[in-house]
Structure formats: C-alpha cells, structure tokens
Design an enzyme around this catalytic site. Structure first.
Site, PDB file in Angstrom:
ATOM      1  N   ASN A 124       5.351   2.918  -1.877  1.00 14.76           N
ATOM      2  CA  ASN A 124       5.962   2.133  -2.938  1.00 14.76           C
ATOM      3  C   ASN A 124       5.780   2.861  -4.271  1.00 14.76           C
ATOM      4  O   ASN A 124       4.665   2.971  -4.779  1.00 14.76           O
ATOM      5  CB  ASN A 124       5.323   0.746  -2.983  1.00 14.76           C
ATOM      6  CG  ASN A 124       5.952  -0.161  -4.027  1.00 14.76           C
ATOM      7  OD1 ASN A 124       6.954   0.191  -4.647  1.00 14.76           O
ATOM      8  ND2 ASN A 124       5.366  -1.323  -4.221  1.00 14.76           N
TER       9      ASN A 124
ATOM     10  N   LYS B 152       6.639   1.841  -7.086  1.00 17.13           N
ATOM     11  CA  LYS B 152       6.473   0.852  -8.156  1.00 17.13           C
ATOM     12  C   LYS B 152       7.238   1.313  -9.405  1.00 17.13           C
ATOM     13  O   LYS B 152       8.314   1.906  -9.300  1.00 17.13           O
ATOM     14  CB  LYS B 152       4.985   0.609  -8.431  1.00 17.13           C
ATOM     15  CG  LYS B 152       4.256  -0.001  -7.238  1.00 17.13           C
ATOM     16  CD  LYS B 152       2.904  -0.568  -7.628  1.00 17.13           C
ATOM     17  CE  LYS B 152       2.260  -1.242  -6.431  1.00 17.13           C
ATOM     18  NZ  LYS B 152       0.966  -1.866  -6.774  1.00 17.13           N
TER      19      LYS B 152
ATOM     20  N   HIS C 272       6.672  -9.063  -3.109  1.00 18.51           N
ATOM     21  CA  HIS C 272       5.460  -8.308  -3.429  1.00 18.51           C
ATOM     22  C   HIS C 272       4.625  -9.132  -4.403  1.00 18.51           C
ATOM     23  O   HIS C 272       5.163  -9.922  -5.182  1.00 18.51           O
ATOM     24  CB  HIS C 272       5.834  -6.957  -4.052  1.00 18.51           C
ATOM     25  CG  HIS C 272       4.681  -6.026  -4.188  1.00 18.51           C
ATOM     26  ND1 HIS C 272       3.803  -6.094  -5.252  1.00 18.51           N
ATOM     27  CD2 HIS C 272       4.247  -5.013  -3.406  1.00 18.51           C
ATOM     28  CE1 HIS C 272       2.878  -5.157  -5.114  1.00 18.51           C
ATOM     29  NE2 HIS C 272       3.121  -4.500  -3.998  1.00 18.51           N
TER      30      HIS C 272
ATOM     31  N   GLU D 173      -1.202  -7.984   1.922  1.00 17.93           N
ATOM     32  CA  GLU D 173      -1.912  -7.263   0.865  1.00 17.93           C
ATOM     33  C   GLU D 173      -2.698  -8.232  -0.017  1.00 17.93           C
ATOM     34  O   GLU D 173      -2.098  -8.954  -0.826  1.00 17.93           O
ATOM     35  CB  GLU D 173      -0.929  -6.520  -0.042  1.00 17.93           C
ATOM     36  CG  GLU D 173      -0.162  -5.389   0.580  1.00 17.93           C
ATOM     37  CD  GLU D 173       0.607  -4.628  -0.488  1.00 17.93           C
ATOM     38  OE1 GLU D 173       0.256  -3.466  -0.745  1.00 17.93           O
ATOM     39  OE2 GLU D 173       1.533  -5.203  -1.083  1.00 17.93           O
TER      40      GLU D 173
ATOM     41  N   ILE E  55      -5.241  -4.558  -4.734  1.00 21.61           N
ATOM     42  CA  ILE E  55      -4.133  -3.645  -5.003  1.00 21.61           C
ATOM     43  C   ILE E  55      -4.448  -2.761  -6.203  1.00 21.61           C
ATOM     44  O   ILE E  55      -4.838  -3.248  -7.273  1.00 21.61           O
ATOM     45  CB  ILE E  55      -2.826  -4.428  -5.240  1.00 21.61           C
ATOM     46  CG1 ILE E  55      -2.381  -5.124  -3.945  1.00 21.61           C
ATOM     47  CG2 ILE E  55      -1.717  -3.509  -5.746  1.00 21.61           C
ATOM     48  CD1 ILE E  55      -1.157  -5.997  -4.100  1.00 21.61           C
TER      49      ILE E  55
ATOM     50  N   GLY F 164      -5.283  -0.957  -1.700  1.00 24.28           N
ATOM     51  CA  GLY F 164      -6.424  -0.051  -1.788  1.00 24.28           C
ATOM     52  C   GLY F 164      -6.482   1.048  -0.756  1.00 24.28           C
ATOM     53  O   GLY F 164      -7.473   1.776  -0.685  1.00 24.28           O
TER      54      GLY F 164
ATOM     55  N   ALA G  65       0.749   2.791  -2.450  1.00 25.96           N
ATOM     56  CA  ALA G  65       1.438   3.045  -3.713  1.00 25.96           C
ATOM     57  C   ALA G  65       0.688   4.086  -4.536  1.00 25.96           C
ATOM     58  O   ALA G  65       0.931   5.282  -4.406  1.00 25.96           O
ATOM     59  CB  ALA G  65       1.608   1.737  -4.497  1.00 25.96           C
ATOM     60  N   SER G  66      -0.242   3.634  -5.358  1.00 28.07           N
ATOM     61  CA  SER G  66      -0.892   4.540  -6.322  1.00 28.07           C
ATOM     62  C   SER G  66      -1.615   5.699  -5.661  1.00 28.07           C
ATOM     63  O   SER G  66      -1.685   6.793  -6.230  1.00 28.07           O
ATOM     64  CB  SER G  66      -1.868   3.760  -7.212  1.00 28.07           C
ATOM     65  OG  SER G  66      -2.880   3.136  -6.447  1.00 28.07           O
TER      66      SER G  66
END
Length: 225
Positions: A9, A11, A93, A141, A146, A181, A202-203
C-alpha cells in the site's frame, strides 16, 4: 497451500509520488519470475494509476466511494473501476473507514465489474461481519500497530488466528491477510504460520531506505513459507 498475497500500500506517503513509486513497480515486475507461489499487488494513489500500469499490471486503487456515477465532484465512484486499468481496490482501511452499508455497496459494485476487492478490518469481529459481504479477500489490521514497526504477528498473534477463524467460520474460501507493523520477511513468514494467506504492507517497503531490497525480502519469505 494456497497462493501467497503481498499487497504493498503506497498510501499517500511522499515517497509514493517520487521515483520510489516506479522503483517499487519495476522491482515487482522483476521479481515475478522468481516467485512460484506469491502474487504482488501494488495499491497505488489513483493519480498514479496510468503511470504505474505502464510498468506493472497488478495494481489496486486504495479506495473507491459508494456513490453512483454522476455529479459527485471529488469522489471516485466504485463503478468507475470498470473503466480503469486496475485489478481491484482496497476498501474500509482504518485510515478511510466506511459504514457497513457503504462497504456492501462498494463490494457489490466492484465485483459486478469483474474486479477484486480487499475489505479491511480492525478486529476479528469486524472481519467476521465483512465476510458476509463476500469480498475477494479480507485484511485484518489492528490500527494501533499500523506504521509502528511493531508487527502484529509478534505483538498480537491472537488477532491473526482469531481473524482467520472468524472469517473462515463464515466463508472458508476468503483469504485472510495480516497487516500492521509487518517490517521483515520473518514477520511475514510468522503471519503465514498463524494462518494468514498473505500480508498487507505499507511503510516498511514504501519508506524503506532500499525499498527494492525490502520488497524482495518480504516477497521471497512469503514464497518460501
């Protein structure tokens, strides 16, 4: 053993609008021949759809709206997905929640277009409710994890097992993904051990110092799980 799923993702991180966006897409394309049982899906910002599709064709939107086609300035109607070069969308989400009835509308409209929809849930209970709508996949999630780098597969493994059980009690054909995470191949492998069919990341990838290597690490770990 079913197909493993890795959703990245993007984002709205700044990196999603830089050269990192295309680097990740190029890396996913390059990885495809090395993966025997893992599918990589990139959930990209809508404005990047036509840019990323030139590089990699397994992409999702991050969100669509439960409104009909028509005079809805600033919205992206779910039915519009029928006219876009994407394979599906995320919905609900934790950063863009919708009421249950609206999620139902999105799932119905997207599936009617022959596209996929991954419904996100904060808890196993919410995941169970979403299972009745029969989305393509469900991602569980815990929102408090997150973006923290604290993987759900270690901090709250019971959320994964309970989420899988809750969904499969209603519809065992729906794959359940784990998110929040997940930062390493080890985290992803552990999610599979706990019953997940894949992970939503994502991150850990998009904001990584070397997103290409991080994508490869997690994808290979899933493929070997």
């Amino acid at each position: 053993m079913g197909e493993r799923i890795l959703i990245v993702n993007y984002k709205a991180y700044e990196q999603a609008f830089t050269e990192n966006a295309t680097r990740i897409a190029e890396a996913a394309k390059k990885l495809e021949p090395d993966l025997s049982n893992t599918r990589i899906i990139l959930a990209v910002p809508a404005p990047l759809t036509y840019k990323i599709i030139e590089i990699y064709d397994d992409i999702y939107l991050q969100h669509v709206d439960p409104v009909p086609m028509g005079a809805h300035t600033g919205f992206l109607p779910a039915k519009a997905i029928n006219h876009l070069p994407v394979k599906g969308t995320l919905v609900n989400h934790s950063e863009h929640k919708l009421p249950y009835r609206s999620i139902a509308t999105v799932v119905e409209d997207v599936k009617a277009a022959g596209k996929e929809v991954v419904a996100c849930a904060d808890t196993p209970g919410e995941a169970a409710g979403l299972a009745y709508l029969k989305p393509t996949m469900i991602a569980v999630e815990p929102p408090e994890l997150i973006g923290t780098g604290i993987p759900v597969s270690k901090a709250k493994p019971e959320v994964i097992t309970a989420g899988v059980h809750a969904v499969h009690r209603i519809d065992p054909s729906i794959p359940v993904l784990a998110g929040a995470g997940i930062t390493s191949g080890e985290d992803a492998s552990r999610a599979i051990e706990l019953g997940a069919g894949g992970v939503l990341v994502a991150s850990a990838i998009v904001k990584a110092g070397d997103p290409v290597e991080k994508l490869r690490e997690i994808a290979i770990a899933l493929d070997n799980s």
